[in-house]
Design an enzyme around this catalytic site. Structure first.
Site, PDB file in Angstrom:
ATOM      1  N   GLY A 138       0.736  -1.462   0.140  1.00 21.44           N
ATOM      2  CA  GLY A 138       0.124  -0.027  -0.085  1.00 21.44           C
ATOM      3  C   GLY A 138       0.729   1.306  -0.046  1.00 21.44           C
ATOM      4  N   GLU A 170      -7.549 -11.496  -5.267  1.00 25.12           N
ATOM      5  CA  GLU A 170      -8.129 -10.217  -5.724  1.00 25.12           C
ATOM      6  C   GLU A 170      -7.386  -8.867  -5.460  1.00 25.12           C
ATOM      7  OE1 GLU A 170     -11.008  -9.549  -7.110  1.00 25.12           O
ATOM      8  OE2 GLU A 170     -11.423 -11.711  -7.437  1.00 25.12           O
ATOM      9  N   TYR A 176      -3.084  -5.344 -10.952  1.00 27.80           N
ATOM     10  CA  TYR A 176      -2.581  -5.519 -12.441  1.00 27.80           C
ATOM     11  C   TYR A 176      -3.587  -4.885 -13.423  1.00 27.80           C
ATOM     12  CZ  TYR A 176       0.462  -9.432 -10.786  1.00 27.80           C
ATOM     13  OH  TYR A 176       1.417  -9.940 -10.199  1.00 27.80           O
TER      14      TYR A 176
END
Length: 195
Positions: A138, A170, A176
């Site tokens: 993050g 997920e 991506y």
């Protein structure tokens, strides 16, 4: 042959061997080519990845084989590592200027790849493993690593970047999908023989 998860991106990137961005993005990370001394930490991160992918017992490669495979006379894999000032990992902000060379911070992520050949597309970079340690996610470090891979493809004139992702992952899929030109397609099954 159709290939899953590839990028043919038209983005422009800096071509330096290692690069960094200000501490406000990327966690103050420096992206550089892996050196032999990084292998111990990379193996720790590989085990972290195996645990995340619900296969903690699947890592059977020996440390010596791993090192030899990446740093012998004709290596079979290459890697970039993400290194941050050690203080950044402990939660204390540290200016990027304190990193003057490789090995002074902590490796918190890596991208390990090799070159494969497609009879339909030519030489392609195959991303075998890509991980940023859970405690450092993050912060933009994964983007720095992935962007560096795209840059490598362009510099070497590979026809694309190919990798696999677990369909239940997920967070990775969402990461991506932020890239232009990503094709995440099904229809092919993985096959292997273990010896």
């Amino acid at each position: 042959m159709q290939e899953n998860n590839y990028i043919n991106s038209g983005k422009n990137f800096d071509s330096s061997e290692s690069f960094s961005i200000p501490p406000s993005g990327g966690g103050g990370a420096v992206i550089r080519r892996a050196v032999k001394e990084d292998c111990k930490r990379m193996m720790e991160l590989i085990q972290e990845l195996a645990v995340y992918e619900r296969e903690p017992e699947a890592v059977t490669v020996s440390f010596d084989h791993f090192v030899e495979s990446g740093f012998e006379e004709t290596p079979v894999w290459q890697a970039f590592v993400a290194e941050v000032p050690s203080a950044s990992v402990s939660g204390v902000s540290s200016p990027l200027g304190e990193i003057e060379g490789a090995g002074r911070g902590e490796v918190v992520g890596f991208a390990l790849w090799y070159i494969r050949y497609s009879t339909w597309k030519g030489q392609r970079l195959y991303l075998e493993d890509f991980l940023v340690s859970e405690k450092m996610r993050g912060k933009g470090i994964g983007k720095l690593l992935f962007d560096k891979l795209i840059e490598e493809c362009k510099e070497k004139k590979y026809s694309g970047l190919v990798w696999q992702v677990l369909e239940w992952n997920e967070p990775a899929l969402n990461f991506y999908k932020k890239y232009d030109g990503v094709d995440i397609s099904g229809g092919w099954l993985n096959c292997m023989i273990n010896f």
